[in-house]
Design a protein around this motif. Structure first.
Motif, short mmCIF file in Angstrom:
data_model
loop_
_atom_site.label_atom_id
_atom_site.label_comp_id
_atom_site.label_asym_id
_atom_site.label_seq_id
_atom_site.Cartn_x
_atom_site.Cartn_y
_atom_site.Cartn_z
N UNK A 143 -29.78 -39.88 -33.53
CA UNK A 143 -28.93 -41.04 -33.24
C UNK A 143 -27.91 -41.26 -34.36
N UNK A 144 -27.03 -42.27 -34.16
CA UNK A 144 -25.89 -42.45 -35.05
C UNK A 144 -26.30 -42.70 -36.50
N UNK A 149 -25.58 -40.30 -39.68
CA UNK A 149 -24.73 -40.65 -40.82
C UNK A 149 -25.46 -40.42 -42.15
N UNK A 150 -26.73 -40.81 -42.19
CA UNK A 150 -27.51 -40.62 -43.42
C UNK A 150 -27.66 -39.14 -43.75
N UNK A 151 -27.95 -38.32 -42.73
CA UNK A 151 -28.10 -36.88 -42.96
C UNK A 151 -26.78 -36.26 -43.38
N UNK A 152 -25.68 -36.67 -42.76
CA UNK A 152 -24.38 -36.13 -43.12
C UNK A 152 -24.03 -36.49 -44.57
N UNK A 153 -24.35 -37.73 -44.95
CA UNK A 153 -24.08 -38.15 -46.32
C UNK A 153 -24.89 -37.33 -47.31
N UNK A 154 -26.14 -37.05 -46.96
CA UNK A 154 -27.00 -36.26 -47.85
C UNK A 154 -26.48 -34.84 -47.99
N UNK A 155 -26.00 -34.27 -46.89
CA UNK A 155 -25.51 -32.90 -46.94
C UNK A 155 -24.19 -32.82 -47.70
N UNK A 156 -23.32 -33.80 -47.50
CA UNK A 156 -22.02 -33.76 -48.16
C UNK A 156 -22.12 -34.01 -49.66
N UNK A 213 -29.07 -47.98 -42.77
CA UNK A 213 -28.51 -46.77 -43.36
C UNK A 213 -29.25 -46.39 -44.64
N UNK A 214 -29.54 -47.38 -45.50
CA UNK A 214 -30.27 -47.09 -46.74
C UNK A 214 -31.67 -46.55 -46.43
N UNK A 215 -32.32 -47.15 -45.43
CA UNK A 215 -33.65 -46.67 -45.07
C UNK A 215 -33.64 -45.23 -44.61
N UNK A 216 -32.68 -44.89 -43.75
CA UNK A 216 -32.62 -43.52 -43.25
C UNK A 216 -32.17 -42.54 -44.34
#
Length: 1004
Positions: free
Chosen positions: A553-554, A558-565, A908-911
């Motif tokens: 889900x969204x 976003x959390x995964x994308x932030x971690x990868x970037x 977002x912080x939790x994810x």
């Protein structure tokens, strides 16, 4: 917002965008300045001094982050420094150790148990009963064998070895049964004049006073705790009609957990022996040594003179100053050449050092991986300040120096605070630590070199943790630092190659070590290399995890994308979680596999929920009361009383007679049923194939079972109820017992339908080698049961009373042994406690055993490992989440400005935290199984090699076939993979603020 001028433009008043050009070392300089520029080492020292001041100021401003990193580095230092001080303080000097053993005496003299024959003593041994060999002729050369005369073990008075003019003090000990608050307690009683100056230092009086009369005693604190008594209580001894009063409590400084009572010389042992003899009960022989004080020192020559009379000596002077090896006769014997070598092997010490270095290295790696993101947070928050340094002439080395100085400042603070806290902790917990170690410290011993080395580890750890953030910060352009722009970072292409190579190399070493060698060091080292390789691969693996975002889900996407970037902050946190989880999974897998092996190898003594009560001859009088207590508290459904056969008088032990006048009953195998390796010639003359074939020979099968009720002959006297208690359902065997026929469970003893019993009238007589003891033989008819001896829980045969009567004619008599009880269900804890309470009131040492089946003892270990891994996971993920929030603050404010709900920030912080936890836990679980599997394979190779050695020697049997299972603890893995990331997600969401203060533009 559109009217606000951007930074870096002339309208904003900020610096102009000059591209990505980096300042080369110096900024603009006033042309009119006449001050000389510092050069060389002076310039470097000045720049580092400025960097340290800046780092110290930043650390003070960011107290929360600094305290977190400081605690992270300091906590291991506290533990290591406290352990170092504790270990060094518990190591006594030779003088302190000797004083605790013999007080102020010059020597302690003991019987050498050679019947007065000369002996050779090792002066380097740690006890008075040192390595010694008897010799029948004092003028003969040193002998390699002891005198085998039957009178050589006759006790002698050690005072025969005292020199003229010596002053002595006797120290005698015997065991007695005390009536306590809870029941009966068997502990040693020591007759010693403890307040004599010669004995000063052996005991340490805690409270009260030393005995001043024959009816006064003192007791150790451990005895008072176990007995429920106190100073001033009356002490009653079983079978003794006199009582004693406890007038003091003391400790043995090197044996704090020892339970002991001290009486005045002649006040206890003589009347106790007389009372036990009157009660027709046995008593253990007392053992007496002598504390000796002589003018001057008790020299090595005096020791040898005592040795010539069969007396061993522990001399203070000899222990402190050993004689030359050429002056020690023992070292000239063949066996005595190795007597003085008490040190461990160099290989063992090297392995211990290697293991310790590995543990320290992994701990430092873990701290660096956890603290690194925290320093990255500081560098990211200070990027404008670092940009100003660059704009004013600072180059990359100055930026690196500032960030590294942050690690240096935190490391030094952690070193100082950790070492001081370790010292303080040891001082505050000195008494509990002494009780844990089991002896009093000689004093707090500080080794400055060791403590400085431990402190240096903290400084080094702080510097290493700041290395990567320092390099990252120095590579940012001045413009991106001042404007807050992140720029574009290209992935490192060399690190994944190195990581993949390390993984392959480590796995190869671990597999080779487990399959081709027996080296656990190779398995552990290879696993460590593979784990470091996975750590190096962490950024690449984080990128691979990013491909799963399209199915999420969204918000988690976003959390995964932030971690990868932002792999620079994600990868260290994932690696830290990986390292902690890998270690926990490795230990959990090994523990679960070992537990399964123990479960499979567990040998039940009885069928589950069956109980036995067994007593010695001295306590047969307590058997009716014990039986009544069992039947009162337990859900008893059946009872079977059993007896056994003994030969000798009342002083003989019930099951294993020893001494003159004690006999035994022995079941005899027919010659044809004797295993070849049990014959006098053994396996000599047999080929290798024949010796290996013995493993499958039914005559050589060893009984691999715990005895239900051990006796010397393996024969119990009882009826069919005994079969029921053993879980044997054999109608033919029950009928045979009812008709007076013995039931046999081992066909190796079957001799033409009968069992032959040899009655040995005196077991103390020496039998020449290769010959059997002489005695009358009785034959009883038997019924061969369908079950074997293993299924009968080690019982060889059940004999009815009628058959036992036929053996009595040879001087054998039957005595009660105990009872079997079957229960309708497993007794619960309350019933067991009630029974224990009644047994304590009876005051008996009867052996009551309830078969509960195998009980795993590693559940607590697995739980502790799961909690530890969970805490590290949440901590590492929390650090990375804090860094993510620092980076994403402008984005979050933008979301709030356009009307996003407040819970979006929490979600977002939790994810973000959960994504890092999931990646680290999954990778760590996969990495942790390798070392555990490798170690189990190494154990399997070792066990199989030993089995083949036994097979080649002819001593192997089928019950010894190695069984080394490998079990994956799925419960622990599921808890780590599911519960820990879920908990990290919820915790991060709860501690994150929902709202943030809006601003027209992001703060620099």
């Amino acid at each position: 917002m559109s009217g606000t001028p951007e930074r870096g433009t002339p309208e904003s008043g900020g610096p102009r965008d000059t591209g990505n050009a980096e300042p080369r070392g110096t900024g603009p300089r006033d042309p009119e300045s006449t001050e000389p520029r510092a050069t060389g080492w002076a310039a470097g020292l000045s720049s580092w001094r400025a960097a340290i001041r800046i780092a110290r100021r930043d650390a003070w401003r960011s107290k929360g982050r600094s305290a977190m990193v400081l605690a992270m580095i300091a906590l291991p230092i506290v533990g290591v420094s406290a352990a170092d001080i504790t270990i060094r303080s518990s190591q006594l000097s030779p003088q302190e150790q000797i004083t605790r053993d013999m007080g102020a005496a010059d020597a302690r003299l003991s019987d050498g148990f050679t019947g007065g024959k000369p002996l050779y003593q090792d002066p380097k041994a740690n006890t008075s009963l040192s390595v010694a060999y008897a010799n029948t002729d004092p003028d003969a050369p040193p002998s390699d064998t002891a005198d085998t005369d039957t009178d050589s073990s006759k006790p002698i008075d050690a005072r025969a070895g005292m020199p003229a003019g010596a002053r002595w003090l006797s120290d005698t000990q015997v065991y007695a049964q005390f009536k306590t608050k809870y029941g009966l307690l068997q502990d040693p009683v020591r007759e010693l004049k403890a307040d004599d100056p010669i004995a000063r230092g052996i005991t340490r009086l805690d409270r009260g006073h030393y005995p001043a009369a024959d009816d006064e005693v003192i007791a150790t604190n451990a005895f008072l705790k176990s007995s429920g008594l106190h100073v001033g209580s009356k002490l009653t001894v079983r079978d003794l009609d006199r009582t004693y009063r406890i007038v003091g409590a003391y400790d043995l400084p090197s044996e704090l957990k020892t339970e002991q009572v001290i009486a005045r010389p002649g006040a206890f042992i003589a009347p106790y022996r007389a009372a036990r003899k009157a009660a027709n009960a046995s008593v253990q022989d007392d053992y007496t040594t002598y504390l000796v004080s002589v003018p001057g020192d008790f020299t090595w020559k005096m020791v040898q003179q005592s040795n010539a009379k069969g007396v061993t000596v522990k001399s203070r002077a000899v222990q402190l100053h050993n004689p030359a090896d050429s002056d020690v006769p023992l070292y000239r014997t063949r066996q005595g050449k190795y007597a003085g070598n008490y040190g461990g092997s160099s290989s063992g010490r090297a392995e211990a050092v290697t293991v310790a270095a590995t543990i320290v290295g992994l701990a430092m790696l873990e701290i660096c991986l956890l603290a690194g993101p925290a320093f990255a947070v500081g560098a990211r928050r200070s990027r404008r300040q670092l940009g100003l340094v660059g704009a004013n002439g600072g180059d990359r080395r100055h930026i690196r120096a500032i960030v590294l100085s942050g690690g240096l400042v935190i490391g030094v603070a952690a070193a100082v605070s950790g070492t001081l806290l370790g010292l303080l902790l040891t001082w505050l917990l000195r008494s509990p630590l002494e009780n844990y170690v089991g002896k009093r410290f000689g004093g707090l011993t500080l080794r400055p070199a060791e403590l400085l080395g431990i402190a240096a580890l903290a400084v080094l750890t702080g510097l290493l943790a700041a290395v990567v953030p320092a390099i990252t910060a120095s590579r940012q352009s001045v413009l991106s630092s001042l404007t807050g722009r992140r720029g574009v970072r290209h992935a490192n292409r060399v690190l994944p190659v190195i990581g993949l190579g390390a993984v392959c190399l480590g796995v190869g070493i671990a597999v080779f070590g487990s399959m081709r060698t027996d080296s656990t060091l190779a398995v552990g080292g290879g696993s460590g290399i593979a784990e470091l390789g996975i750590v190096a691969l962490a950024p690449t693996l984080v990128g691979l995890f990013g491909r799963a975002g399209k199915w999420l889900p969204l918000t988690p996407r976003l959390a995964l994308r932030d971690a990868v970037r932002n792999r620079g902050r994600t990868a260290p946190a994932v690696a830290a979680v990986l390292a902690a989880v890998a270690g926990s999974v490795a230990v959990a897998t090994y523990a679960a596999s070992s537990d399964q092996g123990d479960r499979d190898a567990y040998q039940a003594r009885l069928p589950r929920s069956v109980l036995t009560v067994m007593t010695s001859y001295d306590n047969v009088r307590d058997l009716p009361a014990v039986r009544a207590a069992i039947e009162k508290h337990y859900p008893v459904s059946g009872r079977a009383d059993v007896s056994t056969m003994i030969v000798g008088d009342v002083k003989c032990q019930l099951t294993y007679g020893d001494g003159k006048g004690c006999g035994d009953v022995e079941a005899m195998r027919p010659p044809a049923n004797v295993c070849p390796n049990d014959r006098p010639e053994g396996t000599e003359g047999l080929s290798l194939a024949q010796r290996r074939a013995l493993a499958d020979d039914w005559r050589c099968r060893r009984v691999d079972a715990m005895d239900a009720m051990p006796t010397s002959s393996g024969i119990l006297i009882g009826g069919p109820a005994v079969l029921h208690a053993l879980g044997i359902r054999d109608g033919a065997a029950e009928q045979a017992l009812a008709h007076g026929e013995t039931v046999l469970f081992d066909k190796a003893y079957l001799d033409h339908g009968a069992l032959r019993l040899k009655v040995i009238l005196d077991t103390s007589k020496t039998v020449p080698e290769g010959q059997e003891p002489v005695g009358p033989v009785r034959t009883v008819p038997v019924h061969m049961a369908a079950e074997n001896r293993t299924q009968s829980f080690g019982v060889l045969a059940v004999m009815p009373k009628e058959a036992a009567e036929t053996v009595k004619a040879a001087g054998v008599r039957t005595v009660p042994l105990g009872s079997f009880y079957t229960n309708s269900r497993m007794p619960d804890s309350r019933q067991r406690q009630a029974l224990d309470s009644d047994l304590a009131k009876i005051g008996t040492d009867a052996d009551v055993y309830l078969e509960r089946g195998y009980t795993a003892d590693n559940n607590l270990i697995l739980l502790a490992l799961t909690i530890f891994a969970g805490l590290v996971t949440i901590g590492a993920a929390g650090i990375a989440t804090g860094l993510a929030q620092a980076d994403a603050e402008p984005d979050l404010k933008t979301l709030a400005a356009i009307g996003a709900a407040p819970r979006v920030r929490r979600t977002l912080s939790g994810f973000q935290c959960g994504v890092i936890a999931v990646m680290g836990v999954v990778l760590g679980s996969a990495a942790g199984i390798l070392p555990a599997v490798g170690l189990r394979h190494t154990e399997r190779r070792h066990e199989w090699r030993y089995y083949h050695q036994m097979l080649d020697s002819g001593w192997a049997n089928q019950s010894q076939v190695p069984h080394i299972p490998i079990v994956v603890p799925w419960g622990t893995l599921l808890a780590l993979i599911i519960a820990v990331p879920l908990g990290a997600t919820l915790l991060a969401a709860l501690v994150t603020r929902s709202r943030s203060q809006l601003a027209r533009r992001a703060e620099p």
